[in-house]
Design an enzyme around this catalytic site. Structure first.
Site, short mmCIF file in Angstrom:
data_model
loop_
_atom_site.label_atom_id
_atom_site.label_comp_id
_atom_site.label_asym_id
_atom_site.label_seq_id
_atom_site.Cartn_x
_atom_site.Cartn_y
_atom_site.Cartn_z
N ASP A 178 65.37 -69.18 36.97
CA ASP A 178 65.16 -69.77 38.29
C ASP A 178 65.42 -71.28 38.23
OD1 ASP A 178 63.94 -70.72 40.84
OD2 ASP A 178 63.34 -68.62 40.96
N SER B 169 64.58 -69.62 46.63
CA SER B 169 64.58 -68.52 45.65
C SER B 169 64.52 -67.15 46.31
CB SER B 169 63.40 -68.66 44.69
OG SER B 169 63.53 -69.83 43.93
N HIS C 84 55.89 -63.54 42.92
CA HIS C 84 56.61 -64.73 43.40
C HIS C 84 57.98 -64.32 43.94
CE1 HIS C 84 57.69 -69.08 43.32
NE2 HIS C 84 56.40 -69.23 43.42
N THR D 121 61.28 -64.45 43.43
CA THR D 121 62.37 -63.75 42.75
C THR D 121 62.03 -62.29 42.41
OG1 THR D 121 63.11 -65.88 41.89
CG2 THR D 121 64.02 -63.91 40.84
N GLU E 24 62.75 -62.76 34.80
CA GLU E 24 62.93 -64.12 35.34
C GLU E 24 62.30 -65.19 34.45
OE1 GLU E 24 62.23 -66.67 39.42
OE2 GLU E 24 60.58 -65.48 38.66
N HIS F 144 61.47 -78.99 40.10
CA HIS F 144 60.79 -79.56 41.27
C HIS F 144 59.93 -80.76 40.88
CE1 HIS F 144 61.76 -76.82 44.55
NE2 HIS F 144 61.61 -75.79 43.73
N ASP G 108 69.57 -68.69 40.32
CA ASP G 108 69.60 -68.49 41.77
C ASP G 108 70.09 -69.74 42.51
OD1 ASP G 108 67.31 -69.83 40.95
OD2 ASP G 108 65.93 -68.69 42.21
#
Ligand SMILES: [Zn+2]
Length: 457
Positions: A53, A102, A153, A155, A280, A289, A327
């Site tokens: 991710d 995502s 979450h 994904t 993932e 982030h 992604d």
């Protein structure tokens, strides 16, 4: 000097690799080797789809510098490099945004449908769309979802649930249990964080899964025990209330992404009809982030080791397609900043924990800030940098504290960031096994699902 040589060497390697791609690349040599030992087959029976991710191309390149052995003259390759197939476009078809989140990207990859940001396997009209995991279950394969975030979450959810919003994580957990296919729960192996979404005041899904024969585990020991117990066929493993700690911050009770992946493969590969597994590396994105290069590289390592585990299985099995991609990218990570022609990884390697972890230590009552710095940051901070951290701790603002811890790492390593959000560049696609040739070149993210659906007819 050494660094300078490496930079030159890497650009030479890149040039050679590109120019040799159409003829005899290292990749093709490897495929040829595998073909000699595996029966050639164009249709895979098993699918391991891996998503880093937020793993934009600069994360892959930065990770290569991190893994480079100083004693070798050239920049060493990482595991991914031998399996590069191409790139994919991640553009969103949202009314207001053309950079994907995502949920939308995962829906494109799981169902082959472009949808709005926040959508969990529903189209623009909020109608549920069938996912490759669901199709795999429909054709009697076993299925698994593995993540280091909450397993509810965005994904993983876009493979095993349907919801108009990624925020509805309790409802997403309900879907894993309630949405049956041919009278069976659709996900056989569920491993990751997010216990709080399964054990709630209104419902205890852990108990419900156990009643239906799932083995429940909540730590590494339990997971490894279940892995070697042939009676445990379906497993629910929830290792933290929310997201799992990042690899660099984990204690001995916490499994790695590699251990979760190998356990899932071990169980799912017992099915003579084959399996579909989505894995993932969830928190490359979270570190992006937070503009935290230490955390990003920690999570790249976790994902790399899981990828190697999947490749190892595929090479002995010969019927397994492994695809690893991202992604979108996150944070606008750049190698080099402020006009400097260097990306120096030593300061990143000298961090013993993520800024997030250190911030939590520093916010504890009576914390000895100087000692935490000395024990965990392996390079000398300036007096101004120490003061900035202490001022931030006094302010009790978590983001400011993390920022003050991160900044000295970025300054010394020449790591750049442009945003706290996602970025829209193409991402790399890696793969191995029967059918992987279809993934060569530049593709759209929806092609992932479209191709897998064809194999699952
Ligand atoms: Zn993402």
């Amino acid at each position: 000097m050494k660094t300078f040589n490496k930079v030159i060497a890497s650009s030479v390697i890149a040039g050679l690799f590109l120019s040799s791609l159409p003829t005899a690349s290292p990749l093709q040599t490897k495929t040829a080797e595998a073909a000699a030992t595996c029966k050639a087959s164009s249709k895979p029976k098993n699918f391991i789809f891996m998503i880093g991710d937020g793993m934009g191309p600069s994360f892959n390149s930065a990770y290569r510098y991190m893994q480079d052995k100083p004693q070798t003259k050239e920049l060493d390759k990482v595991s991914f490099d031998s399996y590069l197939l191409g790139g994919q476009r991640t553009i969103a078809e949202d009314d207001h945004q053309n950079i994907t989140d995502s949920a939308s990207a995962a829906t494109a990859m799981s169902a082959g449908v472009k949808t709005y940001n926040n959508a969990i396997a529903v189209d623009n009209d909020k109608t549920p769309v069938k996912t490759v995991l669901e199709q795999a279950k429909t054709v009697d394969k076993s299925t698994g979802l593995v993540a280091t975030s909450e397993v509810t979450h965005a994904t993983p959810a876009a493979y095993g649930a349907h919801d108009e919003s990624r925020k509805n994580m309790p409802a997403i957990a309900d879907d894993y249990f309630d949405e049956m296919i041919k009278g069976q729960h659709k996900v056989d192996i569920i491993l990751g964080g997010g216990k709080d979404y399964f054990k709630r005041d209104d419902r205890n899904l852990i108990k419900e899964f156990k009643n239906d024969g799932y083995k429940y585990v909540n730590n590494k020991k339990g997971l490894l025990k279940a892995a070697s117990n042939s009676k445990d066929k379906q497993i629910l493993g929830l290792f933290s209330p929310g997201g799992m700690p990042k690899m660099i911050d984990r204690d001995a009770n916490m499994p790695s992404l590699k251990q979760m992946t190998s356990t899932a493969i071990k169980k799912l590969s017992k099915d003579k009809d084959g399996f579909f597994l989505m894995v993932e590396g969830s928190q490359i994105d979270w570190a992006g982030h937070a503009n935290d290069v230490t955390g990003a590289m920690s999570e790249m390592r976790d994902f790399d080791l899981a990828f190697q585990e999947a490749i190892k299985f595929a090479k002995t099995d010969c019927n397994t397609l492994v695809i690893a991609t991202a992604d979108h990218s996150t944070g606008g990570l750049s190698m080099g900043a402020r006009g400097e022609y260097n990306f120096l990884v030593e300061p990143i390697k000298q961090m013993k924990h993520t800024p997030e972890y250190l911030r939590a230590q520093m916010m504890k009552d009576g914390a000895d800030i100087d000692k935490i710095i000395k024990d965990n940051i392996g390079f000398e901070l300036t007096a101004d940098e120490v003061k900035a951290i202490k001022d931030a701790v006094t302010s009790k603002k978590a983001a400011a504290i993390e920022d003050a811890i991160e900044r000295p790492v970025d300054t010394r390593s020449f790591t750049g960031w442009t945003t706290g959000g996602h970025t829209g560049e193409d991402v790399n696609v890696y793969g191995y096994g029967p059918g992987s040739d279809l993934w060569r070149g530049n593709m759209d993210n929806t092609d992932n699902a479209k191709r897998i659906f064809k194999f699952l007819k």
